[in-house]
Write a protein that holds these residues in place. Structure first.
Motif: not given
Length: 121
Positions: A50-52, A77-80, A86
């Motif tokens: 994830t983008q975090d 990265h995964e889609m947000n 998270p």
């Protein structure tokens, strides 16, 4: 032998490089063990976060495992998506195997077990 995909996912508590590397290694080793996968039979591994998560490349954990140095690994990265889980690391491992698709054991650890409760054994 046939090429099959083995799915897996895990989570970390925070964007911490050590947590990302330990969680990734634990996940891929369990995926390989439960499906009797030898590193020489792995076609490729795709890892998304994830983008975090930005503190470390999870692929580093895979390449650091003894015998896995030459396994092709790629991170993305995964889609947000709003409401998405998270601090999640997802793995898709492509392997040469004789195991039937219906017998593949997909592995979900930590909070990621919520992603696919239908695949939990």
């Amino acid at each position: 032998m046939t090429v099959r995909g083995i799915r897996g996912a895990t989570t970390v508590l925070a964007d911490d490089a050590a947590q990302v590397l330990v969680a990734t290694e634990s996940l891929v080793l369990e995926m390989a063990k439960n499906n009797e996968v030898d590193p020489a039979d792995i076609v490729s591994v795709v890892i998304s976060t994830t983008q975090d998560i930005a503190s470390a490349f999870p692929a580093k954990a895979v390449r650091s495992i003894t015998g896995w140095t030459y396994v092709p690994v790629m991170c993305t990265h995964e889609m947000n998506v709003p409401g998405g889980m998270p601090f999640c690391i997802r793995v898709l491992m492509h392997v040469n195997t004789t195991i039937a698709q219906s017998e593949i054991q997909h592995i979900y650890q930590n909070d990621a077990v919520k992603l696919r409760p239908d695949l939990q054994k």
